[in-house]
Scaffold this motif. Structure first.
Motif, short mmCIF file in Angstrom:
data_model
loop_
_atom_site.label_atom_id
_atom_site.label_comp_id
_atom_site.label_asym_id
_atom_site.label_seq_id
_atom_site.Cartn_x
_atom_site.Cartn_y
_atom_site.Cartn_z
N SER A 107 0.85 -1.20 0.00
CA SER A 107 0.00 0.00 0.00
C SER A 107 0.88 1.25 0.00
N LYS A 108 0.80 1.99 -1.10
CA LYS A 108 1.62 3.22 -1.21
C LYS A 108 1.19 4.22 -0.15
N ALA A 109 -0.12 4.25 0.15
CA ALA A 109 -0.63 5.20 1.15
C ALA A 109 -0.08 4.84 2.53
N THR A 122 10.88 12.01 1.65
CA THR A 122 10.15 11.45 0.50
C THR A 122 9.45 12.61 -0.20
N ALA A 123 8.89 12.37 -1.38
CA ALA A 123 8.18 13.43 -2.11
C ALA A 123 6.92 13.82 -1.34
N ALA A 124 6.59 15.12 -1.36
CA ALA A 124 5.34 15.59 -0.74
C ALA A 124 4.16 14.91 -1.44
N ILE A 147 3.21 15.61 -12.62
CA ILE A 147 2.49 15.10 -11.45
C ILE A 147 2.60 13.57 -11.45
N VAL A 148 2.95 13.03 -10.30
CA VAL A 148 3.07 11.57 -10.19
C VAL A 148 1.80 11.01 -9.53
N LEU A 149 1.11 10.10 -10.22
CA LEU A 149 -0.08 9.43 -9.66
C LEU A 149 0.28 7.98 -9.41
N GLY A 159 1.40 0.62 -11.80
CA GLY A 159 0.52 1.56 -11.08
C GLY A 159 1.03 2.97 -10.90
N VAL A 160 2.22 3.28 -11.45
CA VAL A 160 2.74 4.64 -11.31
C VAL A 160 2.66 5.34 -12.66
N VAL A 161 1.98 6.49 -12.70
CA VAL A 161 1.86 7.21 -13.97
C VAL A 161 2.39 8.63 -13.75
N GLU A 192 1.65 12.74 -6.01
CA GLU A 192 2.96 13.01 -5.44
C GLU A 192 3.75 14.00 -6.28
N GLN A 193 4.58 14.76 -5.61
CA GLN A 193 5.51 15.70 -6.26
C GLN A 193 6.54 14.88 -7.06
N PHE A 194 6.92 15.37 -8.21
CA PHE A 194 7.92 14.69 -9.04
C PHE A 194 9.32 15.03 -8.54
N LEU A 195 10.14 14.01 -8.36
CA LEU A 195 11.52 14.24 -7.93
C LEU A 195 12.44 13.99 -9.12
N ASP A 196 13.33 14.93 -9.38
CA ASP A 196 14.21 14.82 -10.53
C ASP A 196 15.60 14.44 -10.05
N ILE A 198 18.69 10.82 -9.84
CA ILE A 198 19.15 9.52 -10.30
C ILE A 198 18.81 8.48 -9.22
N GLU A 199 18.26 7.33 -9.68
CA GLU A 199 17.75 6.34 -8.73
C GLU A 199 18.79 5.29 -8.36
N LEU A 200 18.62 4.71 -7.18
CA LEU A 200 19.41 3.55 -6.78
C LEU A 200 18.59 2.69 -5.83
N ILE A 289 11.61 6.82 -2.74
CA ILE A 289 10.53 6.74 -3.73
C ILE A 289 9.56 5.66 -3.31
N GLU A 290 10.09 4.54 -2.87
CA GLU A 290 9.21 3.43 -2.47
C GLU A 290 9.96 2.45 -1.59
N TYR A 291 9.17 1.64 -0.89
CA TYR A 291 9.71 0.48 -0.18
C TYR A 291 9.21 -0.76 -0.91
P1 AMP Z 1 7.36 2.48 -8.18
O1 AMP Z 1 6.30 1.60 -8.76
O2 AMP Z 1 6.98 3.15 -6.92
O3 AMP Z 1 8.69 1.76 -8.17
O4 AMP Z 1 7.61 3.63 -9.22
C1 AMP Z 1 8.04 3.33 -10.50
C2 AMP Z 1 8.99 4.36 -10.98
O5 AMP Z 1 8.32 5.61 -11.11
C3 AMP Z 1 10.16 4.65 -10.06
O6 AMP Z 1 11.18 3.74 -10.19
C4 AMP Z 1 10.55 6.02 -10.51
O7 AMP Z 1 11.33 5.94 -11.68
C5 AMP Z 1 9.23 6.66 -10.87
N1 AMP Z 1 8.74 7.49 -9.76
C6 AMP Z 1 7.94 7.11 -8.75
N2 AMP Z 1 7.71 8.13 -7.91
C7 AMP Z 1 8.37 9.19 -8.41
C8 AMP Z 1 8.53 10.56 -8.01
N3 AMP Z 1 7.92 11.05 -6.92
N4 AMP Z 1 9.30 11.35 -8.75
C9 AMP Z 1 9.91 10.88 -9.86
N5 AMP Z 1 9.80 9.62 -10.32
C10 AMP Z 1 9.03 8.79 -9.60
#
Ligand code: AMP
Ligand code: GLY
Length: 428
Positions: A107-109, A122-124, A147-149, A159-161, A192-196, A198-200, A289-291
């Motif tokens: 659950s993302k929420a 984390t992003a607002a 905008i991140v949904l 599920g992330v758009v 969610e706010q978009f974060l710009d 590099i991911e790890l 970004i996520e767990y």
């Molecule tokens: P997730 O399903 O949560 O792993 O999200 C999939 C991908 O969406 C992530 O690996 C990120 O590349 C992108 N993403 C998710 N949330 C954000 C955010 N707040 N800002 C920018 N990119 C995001």
């Protein structure tokens, strides 16, 4: 120790392989349902990962002492609770959180509220559901772009758009909440706010109080070279991550890992298992970004080869609340894995193509083939999924390790085979 691993991907092959490498024959590994690769490290069992009754019965009949859950699905569906609540199974060590704890991924929420309670960067965000749909429209109209949904629940990685304009965001918001685009998973939406940045991916094994840090990795999610095209489950990974230096890792530990594990402890959340922190570096600062309540795939295929400690020993220590006694050793070299996928993936693809492997003697020292979507058909290993197999190689740097993985992939053949040969490109 007799160990049952749940799953059938490259991740599970890599976990089984690590145990085989480091247990000196002390551990006996079973994998369900497994694949022809895991069969080289133990015995495959033909049970579904959500057939809890069948898995429990197998464990009792075969004196299994520890179960390690690979993917999230059994955890989110309560596999750990099934074992803990059953008098005849509760003596078996179970690696994977309770159903409640698995909500960190399921659950993302839940995850966002948890991060907020424990001041984890984390992003607002704001959460909406059917009852608050009308409120969501002006909220989206005034939101900064993009905008991140996010659909609240598991949506098979879709599920992330990320919406580039307000109209698209409002349309997507309606599709998720009102038209149930992602079924029940999307009836609650995190905006969610978009974060710009590099991911790890960073991993720990925890008992809900202490933790050990495993090697970090960077995943390459897009299908196309130079990170273009559709998202996939992951086309390759590198470890270590060149930009994750000591100072940055220290920030991750103090601001994200410790508050997360302490948060689980303070809230009495039953959690013995892996936590995968999906992080993003924005101007030198880490954000969550996520767990995920499991290891990453294909990240595990570089993490397990670098880990010079038996993961089963670490898991047993976690189950016995002895993690604070444990230390890990890591190979300092760079590992790069490249995933070979079926033609058409991540869209539709055909299965059942015969895979031609090179003879073992022509696979160089320091390269390993991990199988994922494969099965045996008429005594041949054939393709059986989108992500078919990957090759992990070591090198003194990313370029060398990547070159070696590519050289092995060039000797593997199946109809429609595709791989990204640029994994790690920004670090060469
Ligand atoms: P997730 O399903 O949560 O792993 O999200 C999939 C991908 O969406 C992530 O690996 C990120 O590349 C992108 N993403 C998710 N949330 C954000 C955010 N707040 N800002 C920018 N990119 C995001
Ligand atoms: N490689 C990303 C994941 O396992 O979710």
């Amino acid at each position: 120790m007799k160990i049952l691993i749940l799953g059938s991907g490259g991740r599970e092959h890599a976990i089984a392989w690590n145990i085989q490498q480091h247990s000196n024959g002390r551990d006996e590994v079973f994998v369900t349902p497994g694949n022809p690769g895991t069969a080289q490290c133990g015995a495959n069992i033909n049970l579904s990962i959500t057939d809890f009754e069948g898995i429990g019965k197998f464990c009792l009949e075969n004196l299994i002492e520890m179960v390690i859950a690979g993917p999230e699905e059994p955890l989110v569906k309560g596999a750990c609770d099934f074992f803990k609540k059953n008098d005849s199974l509760k003596h078996i060590h179970f690696i994977g959180p309770s159903q409640f704890g698995a909500q960190l991924e399921g659950s993302k929420a839940f995850a966002k509220a948890f991060m907020q309670r424990h001041q984890i960067p984390t992003a607002a965000y704001k959460e909406f559901k059917e009852e608050s749909f009308e409120e969501g429209i002006p909220y989206l109209q005034n939101h900064s772009l993009p905008i991140v949904l996010k659909a609240d629940g598991l949506a098979a990685g879709k599920g992330v758009v990320i919406c580039q304009n307000h109209e698209e965001a409002i349309e997507e918001f309606g599709a998720m909440i009102q038209q149930a685009k992602f079924g029940d998973a999307g009836k609650r939406v995190v905006v969610e706010q978009f974060l710009d940045g590099i991911e790890l991916s960073v991993f720990v094994l925890t008992d809900g109080k202490d933790y050990v840090l495993l090697p970090e990795a960077k995943d390459y999610k897009r299908i196309g070279e130079k990170d273009t095209g559709l998202n996939t489950g992951g086309m390759g990974a590198v470890s270590p991550v060149p930009f994750a230096d000591d100072a940055f890792m220290q920030k991750i530990i103090t601001r994200i890992i410790k508050p997360t594990v302490d948060g689980l402890h303070k809230e009495n959340i039953d959690y013995t298992g892996f936590i995968f922190f999906g992080l993003i570096k924005v101007n030198e600062e880490p954000f969550t970004i996520e767990y995920n309540c499991r290891m990453g795939d294909p990240e595990t295929e570089v993490v397990m080869p670098r880990l010079q400690t038996n993961i089963a020993d670490l898991c047993l220590a976690a189950a016995q609340n002895r993690l604070h006694e444990m230390s890990t050793e890591t190979d300092s070299r760079t590992a790069v894995t490249m995933m070979a996928v079926s033609g058409g993936y991540p869209g539709s693809f055909e299965k059942g193509f015969k895979i031609v492997f090179p003879p073992a003697s022509s696979i160089p020292e320091g390269s390993i083939i991990f199988q994922a979507g494969t099965k045996v058909h008429e005594q041949q290993v054939v393709t059986n999924g989108g992500r078919v197999l990957c090759v992990t190689s070591f090198g003194e740097n990313v370029a060398e390790a990547a070159f070696r993985s590519k050289s092995v992939l060039q000797q593997i053949k199946f109809d429609g085979m595709y791989y990204r040969s640029d994994i790690g490109w920004e670090f060469m």
